[in-house]
Design a protein around this motif. Structure first.
Motif, PDB file in Angstrom:
ATOM      1  N   VAL A   1       0.835  -1.197   0.000  1.00 14.11           N
ATOM      2  CA  VAL A   1       0.000   0.000   0.000  1.00 14.11           C
ATOM      3  C   VAL A   1       0.872   1.250   0.000  1.00 14.11           C
ATOM      4  O   VAL A   1       0.551   2.248  -0.663  1.00 14.11           O
ATOM      5  CB  VAL A   1      -0.958  -0.004   1.211  1.00 14.11           C
ATOM      6  CG1 VAL A   1      -1.660   1.341   1.355  1.00 14.11           C
ATOM      7  CG2 VAL A   1      -2.000  -1.109   1.054  1.00 14.11           C
ATOM      8  N   LEU A   2       1.986   1.209   0.712  1.00  8.45           N
ATOM      9  CA  LEU A   2       2.907   2.346   0.696  1.00  8.45           C
ATOM     10  C   LEU A   2       3.431   2.601  -0.717  1.00  8.45           C
ATOM     11  O   LEU A   2       3.586   3.759  -1.132  1.00  8.45           O
ATOM     12  CB  LEU A   2       4.072   2.099   1.657  1.00  8.45           C
ATOM     13  CG  LEU A   2       3.744   2.239   3.144  1.00  8.45           C
ATOM     14  CD1 LEU A   2       4.931   1.783   3.998  1.00  8.45           C
ATOM     15  CD2 LEU A   2       3.361   3.672   3.498  1.00  8.45           C
ATOM     16  N   LEU A   3       3.706   1.527  -1.452  1.00 10.29           N
ATOM     17  CA  LEU A   3       4.121   1.703  -2.848  1.00 10.29           C
ATOM     18  C   LEU A   3       3.012   2.365  -3.663  1.00 10.29           C
ATOM     19  O   LEU A   3       3.276   3.255  -4.472  1.00 10.29           O
ATOM     20  CB  LEU A   3       4.469   0.348  -3.472  1.00 10.29           C
ATOM     21  CG  LEU A   3       5.849  -0.250  -3.200  1.00 10.29           C
ATOM     22  CD1 LEU A   3       6.046  -1.493  -4.052  1.00 10.29           C
ATOM     23  CD2 LEU A   3       6.960   0.743  -3.455  1.00 10.29           C
ATOM     24  N   PHE A   4       1.787   1.921  -3.461  1.00 10.91           N
ATOM     25  CA  PHE A   4       0.654   2.517  -4.175  1.00 10.91           C
ATOM     26  C   PHE A   4       0.544   4.001  -3.859  1.00 10.91           C
ATOM     27  O   PHE A   4       0.148   4.802  -4.708  1.00 10.91           O
ATOM     28  CB  PHE A   4      -0.659   1.815  -3.801  1.00 10.91           C
ATOM     29  CG  PHE A   4      -0.729   0.366  -4.187  1.00 10.91           C
ATOM     30  CD1 PHE A   4       0.038  -0.139  -5.231  1.00 10.91           C
ATOM     31  CD2 PHE A   4      -1.560  -0.506  -3.507  1.00 10.91           C
ATOM     32  CE1 PHE A   4      -0.032  -1.473  -5.593  1.00 10.91           C
ATOM     33  CE2 PHE A   4      -1.642  -1.849  -3.860  1.00 10.91           C
ATOM     34  CZ  PHE A   4      -0.871  -2.332  -4.903  1.00 10.91           C
ATOM     35  N   GLU A   5       0.887   4.369  -2.623  1.00 11.72           N
ATOM     36  CA  GLU A   5       0.797   5.765  -2.196  1.00 11.72           C
ATOM     37  C   GLU A   5       2.005   6.594  -2.619  1.00 11.72           C
ATOM     38  O   GLU A   5       2.040   7.804  -2.407  1.00 11.72           O
ATOM     39  CB  GLU A   5       0.667   5.823  -0.671  1.00 11.72           C
ATOM     40  CG  GLU A   5      -0.630   5.240  -0.140  1.00 11.72           C
ATOM     41  CD  GLU A   5      -0.674   5.219   1.373  1.00 11.72           C
ATOM     42  OE1 GLU A   5       0.418   5.256   2.000  1.00 11.72           O
ATOM     43  OE2 GLU A   5      -1.780   5.166   1.932  1.00 11.72           O
ATOM     44  N   GLY A   6       2.997   5.931  -3.213  1.00  8.60           N
ATOM     45  CA  GLY A   6       4.209   6.640  -3.602  1.00  8.60           C
ATOM     46  C   GLY A   6       5.158   6.873  -2.455  1.00  8.60           C
ATOM     47  O   GLY A   6       6.063   7.714  -2.541  1.00  8.60           O
ATOM     48  N   GLU A   7       4.975   6.147  -1.366  1.00  8.56           N
ATOM     49  CA  GLU A   7       5.823   6.284  -0.189  1.00  8.56           C
ATOM     50  C   GLU A   7       6.875   5.172  -0.155  1.00  8.56           C
ATOM     51  O   GLU A   7       6.791   4.180  -0.880  1.00  8.56           O
ATOM     52  CB  GLU A   7       4.973   6.223   1.076  1.00  8.56           C
ATOM     53  CG  GLU A   7       3.898   7.291   1.161  1.00  8.56           C
ATOM     54  CD  GLU A   7       4.476   8.689   1.329  1.00  8.56           C
ATOM     55  OE1 GLU A   7       5.631   8.808   1.794  1.00  8.56           O
ATOM     56  OE2 GLU A   7       3.777   9.663   0.992  1.00  8.56           O
ATOM     57  N   ARG A   8       7.852   5.335   0.729  1.00  5.99           N
ATOM     58  CA  ARG A   8       8.914   4.341   0.864  1.00  5.99           C
ATOM     59  C   ARG A   8       8.454   3.225   1.803  1.00  5.99           C
ATOM     60  O   ARG A   8       7.959   3.501   2.898  1.00  5.99           O
ATOM     61  CB  ARG A   8      10.182   4.993   1.420  1.00  5.99           C
ATOM     62  CG  ARG A   8      11.381   4.035   1.527  1.00  5.99           C
ATOM     63  CD  ARG A   8      12.591   4.761   2.101  1.00  5.99           C
ATOM     64  NE  ARG A   8      13.025   5.817   1.218  1.00  5.99           N
ATOM     65  CZ  ARG A   8      13.821   5.631   0.167  1.00  5.99           C
ATOM     66  NH1 ARG A   8      14.250   4.403  -0.134  1.00  5.99           N
ATOM     67  NH2 ARG A   8      14.182   6.646  -0.582  1.00  5.99           N
ATOM     68  N   PRO A   9       8.624   1.964   1.410  1.00  9.91           N
ATOM     69  CA  PRO A   9       8.271   0.849   2.293  1.00  9.91           C
ATOM     70  C   PRO A   9       9.138   0.835   3.541  1.00  9.91           C
ATOM     71  O   PRO A   9      10.209   1.457   3.588  1.00  9.91           O
ATOM     72  CB  PRO A   9       8.540  -0.393   1.428  1.00  9.91           C
ATOM     73  CG  PRO A   9       8.519   0.109   0.018  1.00  9.91           C
ATOM     74  CD  PRO A   9       9.055   1.507   0.086  1.00  9.91           C
TER      75      PRO A   9
END
Length: 207
Positions: A45-53
């Protein structure tokens, strides 16, 4: 006449958002240690949000881990399907009734020779939820999701994206279907696993 039934259960709150979707899915994917599946889905989900895992995992590492969860969801759906068919056809109606050859044969094939009891037992506390999830997928035009083990990783990730990120309308339906199975099961005098998990709808942080 009012009929009542009691049993021990743990309550799992499920908001109708990405967090709730991941929480529900993680419990059916890996019921013995759902926090592991949850971490993998949160990274996705973090990837979907453009955030770093978390822990600086690479995109490939996150997608590979999510692909494993996809396979676990697929297996849970198979078991949920078997539970529904066994529930409908078994006069005895016991969760541990593994003597129904018409259905046990199908399960054996899907498990590629694995011992039914070994695979079935860990899912008993959440088997009603796995069945409810399967129906929710079918009724929201996702009946082909989590279908074939040879599904490419890219397709698996897109399916997870839709379930976890794009649309959460299926969550309430899955909870409703799971509750119906649990209630009918218990009111018919059928044994409930000692550590049954009951999933309930709770407000999300955005409500």
């Amino acid at each position: 006449m009012i009929k009542t039934a009691t049993f021990n259960a743990s309550i799992i709150g499920i908001p109708q958002d990405s967090e709730g979707a991941a929480r529900l899915v993680s419990h059916i994917a890996k019921p013995t240690n759902h926090s592991i599946a949850m971490r993998k889905l949160r990274d996705l989900v973090l990837l979907f949000e453009g955030e770093r895992p978390f822990n600086n995992r690479s995109r490939d590492q996150v997608k590979d881990a999510a692909s494993v969860v996809w396979s676990q969801i697929r297996k849970a759906i198979e078991l949920g399907d078997w539970f529904d068919r066994m529930f409908a056809a078994s006069p005895a109606g016991r969760v541990d009734d593994l003597q129904m050859e018409n259905y046990a044969r199908t399960l054996t094939q899907s498990l590629a020779g694995a011992d039914k009891k070994i695979v079935w037992q860990p899912h008993l506390p959440v088997i009603h939820m796995a069945a409810g999830f399967r129906i929710a997928m079918m009724r929201t035009n996702r009946g082909r999701f989590f279908d074939a083990n040879a599904t490419p990783r890219s397709v698996r990730i897109e399916q997870l994206r839709e379930v976890l990120w794009d649309d959460h309308q299926w969550v309430s339906l899955a909870l409703e279907q799971a509750e119906a199975r649990l209630v009918m099961h218990r009111l018919h005098g059928r044994q409930i696993p000692a550590k049954t998990r009951i999933f309930i709808r709770v407000p999300s942080s955005q409500e």
